[in-house]
Design an enzyme around this catalytic site. Structure first.
Site, short mmCIF file in Angstrom:
data_model
loop_
_atom_site.label_atom_id
_atom_site.label_comp_id
_atom_site.label_asym_id
_atom_site.label_seq_id
_atom_site.Cartn_x
_atom_site.Cartn_y
_atom_site.Cartn_z
N CYS A 15 0.87 -1.18 0.00
CA CYS A 15 0.00 0.00 0.00
C CYS A 15 0.91 1.23 0.00
CB CYS A 15 -0.89 -0.01 1.24
SG CYS A 15 0.05 0.11 2.76
N HIS A 127 -2.40 -5.07 18.09
CA HIS A 127 -1.82 -4.64 16.81
C HIS A 127 -1.11 -3.30 17.01
CE1 HIS A 127 -1.49 -3.18 12.70
NE2 HIS A 127 -1.68 -4.43 12.30
N GLU A 129 -0.63 -0.68 15.21
CA GLU A 129 -1.36 0.54 14.83
C GLU A 129 -2.40 0.89 15.90
OE1 GLU A 129 -3.45 0.81 10.88
OE2 GLU A 129 -5.07 1.51 12.19
N SER A 222 -0.15 -12.39 7.75
CA SER A 222 -1.54 -12.83 7.98
C SER A 222 -2.43 -12.31 6.87
CB SER A 222 -2.04 -12.38 9.35
OG SER A 222 -1.87 -11.00 9.49
N ASN A 223 -2.12 -11.11 6.37
CA ASN A 223 -2.86 -10.56 5.24
C ASN A 223 -2.68 -11.48 4.02
OD1 ASN A 223 -2.07 -8.59 2.68
ND2 ASN A 223 -4.00 -8.03 3.66
S1 SF4 Z 1 -3.45 3.38 6.45
FE1 SF4 Z 1 -2.32 1.47 6.61
S2 SF4 Z 1 -3.10 0.24 4.91
FE2 SF4 Z 1 -3.70 2.36 4.49
S3 SF4 Z 1 -2.07 3.21 3.20
FE3 SF4 Z 1 -1.55 3.68 5.33
S4 SF4 Z 1 -0.24 2.00 5.99
FE4 SF4 Z 1 -1.29 1.31 4.15
#
Ligand code: SF4
Length: 281
Positions: A15, A127, A129, A222-223
């Site tokens: 991403c 997690h 995040e 896992s993704n």
């Molecule tokens: S929020 Fe997470 S999944 Fe979305 S672009 Fe940013 S790092 Fe990637």
């Protein structure tokens, strides 16, 4: 020669947040001076070891106390304020590669908390995040991964609902609907990242359009497991590999079309390597 027709899925791979973080890391590396990455920069062993040879050394939070006067990279997931304090206390330089989307969500959660709102955060409690997002609330957010985990009797009548960026959009909306059905007033903040939420539908379509699928992903991702299952459901001739050498010629018949795709942690160069190997068969 098998003369395979090989296509790489243009929507697979990192991403933009991870691409940006790796770019920041590469820019900060200089010969003879390591940069420490707090956690793996991406869930892909080959990419982590490629960057390690250039000087990006993964460390754990437990190592932070011992690291002084160095460069420390914060990866795309982000970190809670305490991590920044600890890094600064030891006179380290921070290379902040937090994804801009995550930074904005951190800010929104902080503003909600400062305004006295009750923050509910839908995500996996351990997690990284989520730890960074919940860290904006001085420990006041209620974090949950399943609706059934919430003790509804302890909630106020009015809630502000956020989500980890990679949770399922359907599951998030279902949580909101269940809260409303039980009489709560819900201020929903849709923070599911659209860079990943559309991947399943895209992959299903891609997998159905090829004779054989080669899905490239690290064994720990896992993704990768979830997205490979999507491919396998759409195309029974899907194969998962962690590197190009694992591709077996007997999977293909001459002239067939082969689609190469991967997880959000699969680097483009790994898919290109797989394509090169297939074209040589
Ligand atoms: S929020 Fe997470 S999944 Fe979305 S672009 Fe940013 S790092 Fe990637």
């Amino acid at each position: 020669m098998l003369n395979l027709r090989v296509t790489i899925d243009s929507r697979s791979g990192f991403c933009f947040g991870v691409v940006k973080a790796i770019g920041r890391a590469e820019k900060s590396l200089a010969p003879g001076r390591p940069v420490y990455s707090l956690g793996s920069i991406v869930h892909n062993e080959e990419e982590v070891s490629r960057l390690k040879t250039s000087g990006l050394i993964p460390i754990k939070h437990a190592d932070l106390e011992q690291i002084h006067d160095s460069k420390i990279l914060i990866r795309a997931h982000g970190e809670p304020p305490e991590t920044y304090e600890l890094i600064n206390k030891n006179n380290n330089e921070i290379i902040d590669a937090t994804c801009p989307i995550v930074l904005k969500i951190q800010d929104r959660i902080k503003r909600s908390t400062d305004a006295g709102e009750f923050v509910l955060l839908f995500g996996k409690p351990d997690h990284p995040e989520v730890i960074g997002l919940a860290g904006q609330t001085n420990g006041q957010a209620l974090v949950f991964a399943n609706f059934e985990d919430i003790d509804l009797d302890t909630l106020p009548g009015k809630l502000t609902l956020f989500s980890q960026t990679t949770m399922s959009l359907d599951a998030f909306y279902s949580v909101r609907d269940q809260l409303i059905a039980r009489g709560f007033e819900v201020n929903m903040q849709d923070t599911v990242c659209r860079h990943v939420s559309g991947r399943r539908a895209d992959l299903r379509e891609f997998a159905g359009n090829h004779d054989v699928i080669v899905f490239v992903a690290g064994s720990e991702s896992s993704n990768g497991k979830v997205l490979f299952a999507v491919c396998a459901e759409a195309n029974a001739r899907s194969h998962k590999v962690s590197s190009a050498d694992e591709i077996e010629p007997h999977w293909f018949n001459p002239g067939e079309s082969v689609g190469i795709c991967g997880a959000t942690s699969t680097p483009q160069w790994q898919m290109e390597e797989a394509a090169r190997r297939l074209r040589m068969m």
